[in-house]
Design a protein around this motif. Sequence first.
Motif, mmCIF file in Angstrom:
data_model
loop_
_atom_site.group_PDB
_atom_site.id
_atom_site.type_symbol
_atom_site.label_atom_id
_atom_site.label_comp_id
_atom_site.label_asym_id
_atom_site.label_seq_id
_atom_site.Cartn_x
_atom_site.Cartn_y
_atom_site.Cartn_z
ATOM 1 N N ILE A 1 -6.753 6.689 11.118
ATOM 2 C CA ILE A 1 -7.805 5.694 11.357
ATOM 3 C C ILE A 1 -7.569 4.468 10.484
ATOM 4 C CG2 ILE A 1 -10.283 5.229 11.107
ATOM 5 C CD1 ILE A 1 -10.765 8.183 11.805
ATOM 6 N N ASN A 2 -7.206 4.703 9.241
ATOM 7 C CA ASN A 2 -6.935 3.585 8.331
ATOM 8 C C ASN A 2 -5.751 2.745 8.827
ATOM 9 O OD1 ASN A 2 -7.276 2.230 5.600
ATOM 10 N ND2 ASN A 2 -5.160 2.912 5.449
ATOM 11 N N ASP A 3 -4.709 3.412 9.311
ATOM 12 C CA ASP A 3 -3.532 2.690 9.809
ATOM 13 C C ASP A 3 -3.899 1.818 11.010
ATOM 14 O OD1 ASP A 3 -2.014 3.877 7.865
ATOM 15 O OD2 ASP A 3 -1.218 5.457 9.168
ATOM 16 N N VAL A 4 -4.691 2.392 11.927
ATOM 17 C CA VAL A 4 -5.100 1.633 13.111
ATOM 18 C C VAL A 4 -6.017 0.479 12.693
ATOM 19 C CG1 VAL A 4 -6.313 1.738 15.323
ATOM 20 C CG2 VAL A 4 -4.845 3.630 14.622
ATOM 21 N N GLY A 5 -6.905 0.737 11.726
ATOM 22 C CA GLY A 5 -7.791 -0.310 11.226
ATOM 23 C C GLY A 5 -7.013 -1.442 10.565
ATOM 24 N N ASN B 1 -20.009 -1.683 11.114
ATOM 25 C CA ASN B 1 -19.664 -0.582 12.023
ATOM 26 C C ASN B 1 -18.331 -0.920 12.691
ATOM 27 O OD1 ASN B 1 -19.647 0.534 14.971
ATOM 28 N ND2 ASN B 1 -21.101 1.846 13.883
ATOM 29 N N LEU B 2 -17.353 -0.026 12.554
ATOM 30 C CA LEU B 2 -15.991 -0.337 12.981
ATOM 31 C C LEU B 2 -15.903 -0.602 14.485
ATOM 32 C CD1 LEU B 2 -13.103 -0.684 12.082
ATOM 33 C CD2 LEU B 2 -12.763 1.783 12.281
ATOM 34 N N PHE B 3 -16.609 0.191 15.267
ATOM 35 C CA PHE B 3 -16.584 -0.018 16.717
ATOM 36 C C PHE B 3 -17.205 -1.373 17.071
ATOM 37 C CE2 PHE B 3 -16.810 4.722 16.439
ATOM 38 C CZ PHE B 3 -15.534 4.979 16.917
ATOM 39 N N GLU C 1 -14.262 -10.206 6.786
ATOM 40 C CA GLU C 1 -14.798 -9.584 5.573
ATOM 41 C C GLU C 1 -15.477 -8.253 5.874
ATOM 42 O OE1 GLU C 1 -14.405 -10.306 2.394
ATOM 43 O OE2 GLU C 1 -13.009 -11.864 3.078
ATOM 44 N N LEU C 2 -16.151 -8.201 7.035
ATOM 45 C CA LEU C 2 -16.786 -6.940 7.432
ATOM 46 C C LEU C 2 -15.730 -5.866 7.685
ATOM 47 C CD1 LEU C 2 -19.562 -8.259 9.867
ATOM 48 C CD2 LEU C 2 -19.859 -7.422 7.520
ATOM 49 N N LEU C 3 -14.637 -6.253 8.341
ATOM 50 C CA LEU C 3 -13.560 -5.301 8.611
ATOM 51 C C LEU C 3 -12.911 -4.842 7.303
ATOM 52 C CD1 LEU C 3 -11.836 -3.749 10.583
ATOM 53 C CD2 LEU C 3 -10.424 -5.798 10.926
ATOM 54 N N THR D 1 -18.610 12.920 7.710
ATOM 55 C CA THR D 1 -19.224 12.601 9.000
ATOM 56 C C THR D 1 -18.633 11.312 9.571
ATOM 57 O OG1 THR D 1 -21.039 11.264 8.108
ATOM 58 C CG2 THR D 1 -21.356 13.659 8.173
ATOM 59 N N GLY D 2 -18.831 11.140 10.878
ATOM 60 C CA GLY D 2 -18.344 9.932 11.537
ATOM 61 C C GLY D 2 -18.965 8.677 10.959
ATOM 62 N N GLN D 3 -20.210 8.769 10.517
ATOM 63 C CA GLN D 3 -20.878 7.598 9.952
ATOM 64 C C GLN D 3 -20.274 7.196 8.612
ATOM 65 O OE1 GLN D 3 -25.198 8.406 12.132
ATOM 66 N NE2 GLN D 3 -25.079 8.488 9.924
ATOM 67 N N ASP D 4 -19.685 8.162 7.898
ATOM 68 C CA ASP D 4 -19.000 7.837 6.648
ATOM 69 C C ASP D 4 -17.718 7.051 6.929
ATOM 70 O OD1 ASP D 4 -20.888 9.189 5.105
ATOM 71 O OD2 ASP D 4 -19.849 11.098 5.347
ATOM 72 N N ILE D 5 -17.128 7.277 8.084
ATOM 73 C CA ILE D 5 -15.852 6.639 8.429
ATOM 74 C C ILE D 5 -16.072 5.355 9.237
ATOM 75 C CG2 ILE D 5 -13.640 6.924 9.581
ATOM 76 C CD1 ILE D 5 -14.009 8.681 7.121
ATOM 77 N N PHE D 6 -16.811 5.471 10.320
ATOM 78 C CA PHE D 6 -16.954 4.337 11.242
ATOM 79 C C PHE D 6 -18.204 3.501 10.974
ATOM 80 C CE2 PHE D 6 -14.603 7.699 13.464
ATOM 81 C CZ PHE D 6 -13.441 7.019 13.779
#
Length: 298
Positions: A85-89, A190-192, A215-217, A177-182
């Motif tokens: 996920i980090n690599d794609v981000g 929110n990444l999405f 900056e958010l990203l 949890t997904g909320q910790d990541i995305f």
Amino acid sequence: MALRVTPGMMNLQMMRNINNNLIRMDKNQNNLSTGMKLNKPSDDPVGITYSLRYRSELSINDQYQKNADAATSWLEYNDTVIGQINDVGQRAYELVVQGTNGTIPQEAMDAITIELKQIYEQMVNLGNSKFNDKYIFNGQFTDQEPYKADIASTQETDTGEIIYKFTEGASLSINITGQDIFGKPTDADNLFGIITRVESAFSTGNQAAALNEMELLKSRLSKINEARSEIGAKTNRVELISSRMSDLELNLTEMQSKTEDADYAETIMKLKQDESVYQASLATSAKIMQISLLDYLR
């Protein structure tokens, strides 16, 4: 008055001694064949108590070790997925930087938009990752898919903890949890949501709007790394617990062996002594049994 020793008394005592010698020899033979000096409770009532205690503790320790192995596998898989996920981000961040270059033509921004769509789909797929047929980012609802492609930015995942117990006083939550990541649906980072907004900005040539998302990203990528660090810390703790349980298993096994296992050299020596005594008792009894009534009368 002198006690009269009759032939019947002598024969009875002789048979009793032979039987005792045979029982003693049989016990050592049994110990040698089983490799254990505790074959029944009467062999050592105190020792059997310790033996049962060691067996119980080894069984409990074995289950805790299985828990540690399962937790390690789960955490390592989480670490792998979060790394992806980090690599794609990071790739998304590179595209935003590239797309906000004032000299970039609309055709290039359209190409970035196409790649961002692919990144969004990849993020959804990673968010729905499964380990042992369980979704890893949906808390305790491991049988329910946490994200759907068309509404991922508005979905909340379960925040329940998956707790593994390793010893009587050591438990650990192993899930992220997904909320910790995305991020939560209400989070600005929110990444999405970020990818969706950047994709829309580039498709209309609005570089300023895309620039506002940088900056958010960056903030979200920092939180992803923090989550990955947390996973690493938990993995290290489980490995330490697992190492301690391995040491405990060796210690308990050694104590159990001292309590239960026969000393082969000592047992063989005792068996040879018992055989010699038994053969001697048979030889002696043979001479006594040869005495007839005539010998007695004479």
